[in-house]
Design a protein around this motif. Sequence first.
Motif, PDB file in Angstrom:
ATOM      1  N   GLU A 230      36.856  42.566  31.513  1.00 17.78           N
ATOM      2  CA  GLU A 230      36.993  41.479  32.838  1.00 17.78           C
ATOM      3  C   GLU A 230      36.450  39.859  32.908  1.00 17.78           C
ATOM      4  O   GLU A 230      35.996  39.520  31.978  1.00 17.78           O
ATOM      5  CB  GLU A 230      36.182  42.371  33.831  1.00 17.78           C
ATOM      6  CG  GLU A 230      35.543  43.738  33.872  1.00 17.78           C
ATOM      7  CD  GLU A 230      34.114  44.146  34.403  1.00 17.78           C
ATOM      8  OE1 GLU A 230      34.285  44.628  34.749  1.00 17.78           O
ATOM      9  OE2 GLU A 230      32.869  42.490  34.514  1.00 17.78           O
ATOM     10  N   ILE A 231      37.491  39.354  33.570  1.00 15.01           N
ATOM     11  CA  ILE A 231      36.975  38.066  33.872  1.00 15.01           C
ATOM     12  C   ILE A 231      37.190  37.680  34.943  1.00 15.01           C
ATOM     13  O   ILE A 231      37.800  38.255  35.639  1.00 15.01           O
ATOM     14  CB  ILE A 231      38.337  37.274  32.758  1.00 15.01           C
ATOM     15  CG1 ILE A 231      37.734  35.752  32.795  1.00 15.01           C
ATOM     16  CG2 ILE A 231      39.741  37.137  33.360  1.00 15.01           C
ATOM     17  CD1 ILE A 231      38.978  34.878  32.051  1.00 15.01           C
ATOM     18  N   LEU A 248      43.603  34.148  32.921  1.00 15.53           N
ATOM     19  CA  LEU A 248      43.345  35.492  33.627  1.00 15.53           C
ATOM     20  C   LEU A 248      44.502  35.978  32.870  1.00 15.53           C
ATOM     21  O   LEU A 248      43.887  37.066  32.181  1.00 15.53           O
ATOM     22  CB  LEU A 248      43.544  35.145  34.855  1.00 15.53           C
ATOM     23  CG  LEU A 248      43.131  34.857  36.226  1.00 15.53           C
ATOM     24  CD1 LEU A 248      43.759  34.703  37.001  1.00 15.53           C
ATOM     25  CD2 LEU A 248      41.562  34.915  36.310  1.00 15.53           C
ATOM     26  N   GLN A 251      42.915  38.292  29.188  1.00 15.47           N
ATOM     27  CA  GLN A 251      42.125  39.773  29.573  1.00 15.47           C
ATOM     28  C   GLN A 251      42.385  40.445  30.233  1.00 15.47           C
ATOM     29  O   GLN A 251      43.245  42.218  30.191  1.00 15.47           O
ATOM     30  CB  GLN A 251      40.941  39.453  30.527  1.00 15.47           C
ATOM     31  CG  GLN A 251      39.622  38.546  30.352  1.00 15.47           C
ATOM     32  CD  GLN A 251      39.260  38.754  28.933  1.00 15.47           C
ATOM     33  OE1 GLN A 251      39.311  39.949  28.576  1.00 15.47           O
ATOM     34  NE2 GLN A 251      39.598  38.371  27.563  1.00 15.47           N
ATOM     35  N   SER A 260      41.099  40.690  36.435  1.00 19.46           N
ATOM     36  CA  SER A 260      41.024  39.095  36.458  1.00 19.46           C
ATOM     37  C   SER A 260      41.217  38.270  37.657  1.00 19.46           C
ATOM     38  O   SER A 260      42.180  38.487  38.797  1.00 19.46           O
ATOM     39  CB  SER A 260      42.085  38.890  35.798  1.00 19.46           C
ATOM     40  OG  SER A 260      42.204  39.202  34.205  1.00 19.46           O
ATOM     41  N   GLY A 298      43.490  42.591  39.358  1.00 17.95           N
ATOM     42  CA  GLY A 298      43.664  41.051  39.737  1.00 17.95           C
ATOM     43  C   GLY A 298      43.833  40.562  41.237  1.00 17.95           C
ATOM     44  O   GLY A 298      43.605  41.618  41.857  1.00 17.95           O
TER      45      GLY A 298
END
Length: 425
Positions: A230-231, A248, A251, A260, A298
């Motif tokens: 995860e980011i 983004l 990841q 992301s 995302g």
Amino acid sequence: MKIITPDNLDAFKRTVDGGTEEQRATVRTILSDVKKQKDQAVLSYTKQLDGADLSSLAVSEEEFQEARSQLDSEDIAILEEACANIRAFHLKQVRNSWFDTDEDGTILGQKITPLDAVGVYVPGGTAAYPSSVFMNVMPAIVAGVERIVMVSPPSEEGTLPAGVLVAAEIAGVKEIYKAGGAQAVAALAYGTESIQPVDKIVGPGNVYVALAKREVFGDVDIDMIAGPSEIVVLADDTARAEDIAADLLSQAEHDARSSSVLVTSSKTLADEVSLEVERQLATLPRKAIAEASVKDYGGIVVCDNLAQAIDAVNRLGPEHLEIQTEDPFMLLGKIKHAGAIFLGRFSSEPIGDYFAGPNHVLPTSGTARFSSPLNVDDFVKKSSVIYYSKTSYEKNADKIARFARLEGLEAHARAVETRKGSDES
């Protein structure tokens, strides 16, 4: 990328994958087989699941030498520098035993003891991960663990990636076995003819590895049940869309289930990042994986102001958090839940993955609310030490015995009182 409001953060909510009933049953069967048949079962499953027909699980000295010959000197130098950085960071985490002596002679303290043996799982599959070697091995070595055992799934040719073997050699790992999946976890937990059991198993893997670690917990300790990467990027209108999109996607390319998310107070930046992600995706080698990740997990959270954005970040509790704002240090104290925090434009997440020094084994699925990165403390035990002097005993014996009787435990009270009147110190 889809744009949502802070009221809809549940769209990004992740839970630790518990697998299907079929997967859990498969893992239990593998664990049972390895427990009974040992090496034979590990070799059989390695052939069946990895396509490698091995006569021996252990990596030989010749394989180490061959791996080193496959890497050029510049790559080896970079691996050595990264390992040194990671070691230096973890050395600052070392705790010492301590003892406190009262005037009456009572000594209370805490004794720190490293674990005897640790198993490190290094994933294989679509990529090689020398970074996983360093991040899981170095805190154990710094903690003083005497025996470190590494396992990793082999290719169909029965080999491990050169970068993984060279990283292991640099880190000082001497015991490495070509085994992956639930069968490798079982071998580490229960032991085989080739692999002596360990006390703790660390390292990421696929769903079968995660389920196996969950099953053997109690027989051994484990680090965590890790979910997909995860980011979250927290940004204001001073950030660059090109930078954020690249971070983004760094990841998203890990796994189609990776998450992301951009959290921003700027609608203009949100629109720019959404377009930039699409532009960069077009030329990404792992486009199919990253595109699926961005589509399903995302998104961009547009907030009214930075205070609302910080609240959203804390509710998400991300594994990786980048703060790309005008003054990121001003916001650091307001972040309560994040595995690793990257401050400023030049602190992109991959710097932490490979080189800076802090550990990249981090809590996922919102567990940063109560968990920490892998660290030296994960590889030691703490024992309480108690020495009561005669003076302290005489001062407190009646109170302790009375406390025991409050709980209805007469034998406890008598164990204290039997020493009354003794002349021995």
